[in-house]
Design an enzyme around this catalytic site. Structure first.
Site, PDB file in Angstrom:
ATOM      1  N   GLY A  78      54.161 -23.730 -86.242  1.00 22.66           N
ATOM      2  CA  GLY A  78      54.505 -25.400 -86.355  1.00 22.66           C
ATOM      3  C   GLY A  78      54.300 -26.001 -85.096  1.00 22.66           C
TER       4      GLY A  78
ATOM      5  N   CYS B 201      33.168 -39.368-105.833  1.00 22.68           N
ATOM      6  CA  CYS B 201      33.341 -40.667-106.667  1.00 22.68           C
ATOM      7  C   CYS B 201      34.753 -40.610-106.977  1.00 22.68           C
ATOM      8  CB  CYS B 201      32.359 -40.298-108.094  1.00 22.68           C
ATOM      9  SG  CYS B 201      30.607 -40.455-107.551  1.00 22.68           S
ATOM     10  N   GLU B 202      35.534 -41.388-106.207  1.00 19.70           N
ATOM     11  CA  GLU B 202      36.846 -41.722-106.466  1.00 19.70           C
ATOM     12  C   GLU B 202      37.224 -42.595-105.275  1.00 19.70           C
ATOM     13  OE1 GLU B 202      38.937 -37.741-106.885  1.00 19.70           O
ATOM     14  OE2 GLU B 202      40.417 -38.865-105.976  1.00 19.70           O
TER      15      GLU B 202
ATOM     16  N   GLU C  13      53.860 -17.621 -85.005  1.00 22.76           N
ATOM     17  CA  GLU C  13      52.422 -17.768 -85.651  1.00 22.76           C
ATOM     18  C   GLU C  13      51.773 -19.059 -85.523  1.00 22.76           C
ATOM     19  OE1 GLU C  13      54.308 -17.319 -89.196  1.00 22.76           O
ATOM     20  OE2 GLU C  13      54.711 -14.990 -89.293  1.00 22.76           O
ATOM     21  N   PRO C  14      51.346 -19.418 -84.278  1.00 19.06           N
ATOM     22  CA  PRO C  14      50.688 -20.850 -84.306  1.00 19.06           C
ATOM     23  C   PRO C  14      49.487 -20.596 -84.872  1.00 19.06           C
ATOM     24  CG  PRO C  14      50.519 -19.499 -82.162  1.00 19.06           C
ATOM     25  CD  PRO C  14      51.453 -18.629 -83.262  1.00 19.06           C
ATOM     26  N   GLY C  15      49.086 -21.841 -85.564  1.00 24.36           N
ATOM     27  CA  GLY C  15      47.888 -21.895 -86.481  1.00 24.36           C
ATOM     28  C   GLY C  15      47.020 -23.423 -85.781  1.00 24.36           C
ATOM     29  N   ARG C  16      47.600 -24.374 -86.330  1.00 22.25           N
ATOM     30  CA  ARG C  16      47.171 -25.527 -86.070  1.00 22.25           C
ATOM     31  C   ARG C  16      46.968 -25.914 -84.259  1.00 22.25           C
ATOM     32  NH1 ARG C  16      48.083 -29.952 -89.024  1.00 22.25           N
ATOM     33  NH2 ARG C  16      49.955 -29.074 -89.769  1.00 22.25           N
TER      34      ARG C  16
ATOM     35  N   ARG D 122      42.946 -34.192 -95.647  1.00 20.98           N
ATOM     36  CA  ARG D 122      44.164 -34.282 -95.069  1.00 20.98           C
ATOM     37  C   ARG D 122      44.633 -35.797 -95.069  1.00 20.98           C
ATOM     38  NH1 ARG D 122      45.651 -33.213 -90.549  1.00 20.98           N
ATOM     39  NH2 ARG D 122      47.689 -32.442 -91.109  1.00 20.98           N
TER      40      ARG D 122
ATOM     41  N   TYR E 297      42.965 -26.712 -90.680  1.00 23.81           N
ATOM     42  CA  TYR E 297      43.209 -27.300 -92.003  1.00 23.81           C
ATOM     43  C   TYR E 297      42.110 -28.030 -92.462  1.00 23.81           C
ATOM     44  CZ  TYR E 297      47.483 -24.923 -91.119  1.00 23.81           C
ATOM     45  OH  TYR E 297      48.516 -23.939 -90.715  1.00 23.81           O
TER      46      TYR E 297
END
Ligand code: LLP
Length: 431
Positions: free
Chosen positions: A248, A360-361, A290-293, A330, A390
């Site tokens: 986190g 196409c949006e 548990e670091p990810g980012r 994101r 991510y």
């Protein structure tokens, strides 16, 4: 600049990890994910060193591989002595194919199927973070059939608001993860695990959210967990051996974001836990995080080629690129902020543009209101910074667009870690 691996040379050419972004785009094509291998390793070492200083040998950082998962990433994690957190058999399979040691994998997730449980048991993964009673029952049964006593942690929800965006706010009592402490369900969960003969309860897990900057969130979480650990000892005679505080820590996407001093935060957290454990008469638990980012975000950059520039007088300007929400959803999902840079900045006049994708949006926006050279034109390269976490892992094939390759930068050289998805891969499963 936003991060020390982003620089410009005297001609205003953008460099990432010391290499020309335009030259890399020429060589590998765009859209292109670049990853700075040294930065990934540096971030791992930051955690490993901080853990060693703060907790001695009674701690291990696990890389939350949902942030960015491919074989070379697990090889790097293995070399750096990290554990990993996997949330699916696909992630476990990728880790195993990369030769990552099974015993250092923790299997997370709130929706594990029987097939998932069997797969993980049969591959001898280190531990399960069990999310609920049904999973506990299924795991106990499957482990029993194999004559295994499986190491587990139980995920509990401490009931904390980490003040982050809703989609990643996971600490509150009413979230879908784990068993809440506040309602008494967590205590019953622990009782059930202690009564399950084929699991070995090592401890507790919690994860309160992502992009956390609030200084006190981890300390407050630890307080609630330690109070619960004391309740477990007093009511069930169970002494918690391992405490996993989840991931986190936030990272900087734009200049105005705070820079978290993670080693300092970990040192303070360790002192806090030690003091509180003492007060509660509990032994200091083995600590997992548990670091990810914060391991991979600032190691990434995405490079695009401009396809079109539209100026709508009196309204707004759009720069449209050859990627978009397919390679980085994101902004669409979370209104996430990013820093956008032109590959060549000669210090001339700038204008404000929305950086839009090719899907196409009309919601396909990478970032609104970014400042780019006023004369930006088709064929120019632009980079979105801090895309290591991510982005690749959340990329899709919407509009049948192939996912970009991941190119690693190391010691002034580059190599492909994931190839570009081409037409053959796009139709590989079609019958
Ligand atoms: N552990 C658990 C149990 C988690 O659920 C997560 C993230 C982590 C660790 C890693 O957290 P980190 O250190 O990366 O903040 N797709 C979202 C992020 C979702 C995070 C989900 N869980 C985004 O792009 O912002």
């Amino acid at each position: 600049m936003l991060c020390s691996n982003i620089t410009r040379n005297a001609d205003g050419a953008l460099l990432f990890a010391g290499q020309s972004v335009s030259a890399l785009a020429d060589r590998y094509g765009t859209p292109l994910y670049l990853m700075d291998e040294a930065r990934i390793r540096q971030n791992c070492r930051m955690y490993k060193d901080a853990f060693r200083l703060a907790f001695g040998d009674k701690a291990l950082p696990l890389y939350a591989s949902k942030a960015c998962s491919f074989k070379q990433m697990y090889r790097i994690m293995a070399e750096e002595g990290m554990g990993v957190d996997c949330v699916s058999c696909g992630e476990i399979h990728t880790a195993m194919e990369a030769g990552f040691p099974a015993e250092r994998i923790w299997f997370h997730g709130d929706g594990k199927t029987d097939a998932d449980i069997r797969y993980a048991l049969d591959h001898g993964i280190g531990g399960f973070v069990v999310d609920g009673l049904e999973e506990l029952e299924a795991l106990n049964r499957e482990a029993g059939e194999r004559g295994i006593r499986q190491k587990i942690l139980l995920r509990v929800t401490p009931g904390i608001d980490p003040h982050t965006y809703e989609a990643v706010n996971t600490g509150r009592v009413d979230v879908k993860f784990g068993a809440p402490i506040g309602t008494g369900q967590a205590l019953e969960f622990v009782r059930a695990a202690l009564n399950a003969p084929n699991v070995e309860l090592e401890g507790l897990h919690c994860h309160v959210g992502s992009m956390v900057f609030d200084e006190s969130v981890f300390e407050d979480t630890a307080d609630l967990m330690l109070a619960f650990m004391r309740e477990l000892r007093d009511k069930l005679g169970y002494v918690t051996g391992t405490l996993d505080l989840g991931g986190g820590y936030g990272v900087r996407y734009v200049d105005s974001d705070k820079q978290a001093d993670i080693p300092a935060r970990i040192a303070a957290l360790a002192n806090h836990i030690r003091k509180r454990a003492d007060e509660q008469g509990l032994p200091m638990p083995f600590i997992l995080m548990e670091p990810g980012r914060s391991i991979v975000a600032d190691a990434g950059m995405t490079v695009y080629t401009v396809s079109a520039v539209k100026r709508i007088p009196g309204f707004k300007n759009h720069v449209i690129v050859d990627g978009g929400m397919v390679d980085n959803p994101r902004y669409c999902l979370y209104r996430a902020k990013y820093t956008v840079l032109h590959a060549v900045d000669r210090g001339g006049e700038t204008a404000v543009f929305d950086l839009a994708g090719r899907c196409c949006e009309s919601g396909d926006i990478l970032q609104p209101a970014v400042s780019l050279p006023a004369d930006v034109k088709r064929g120019d390269r632009v980079a979105v910074c801090t895309t290591g976490a991510y982005n690749y892992s959340m990329a899709s094939n919407y509009n049948r667009l192939g996912r970009p390759p991941v190119v690693m930068l190391r010691d002034g050289e580059s190599y492909t870690a994931v190839r570009r998805e081409g037409f053959d891969e796009l139709t590989a499963l079609d019958v």
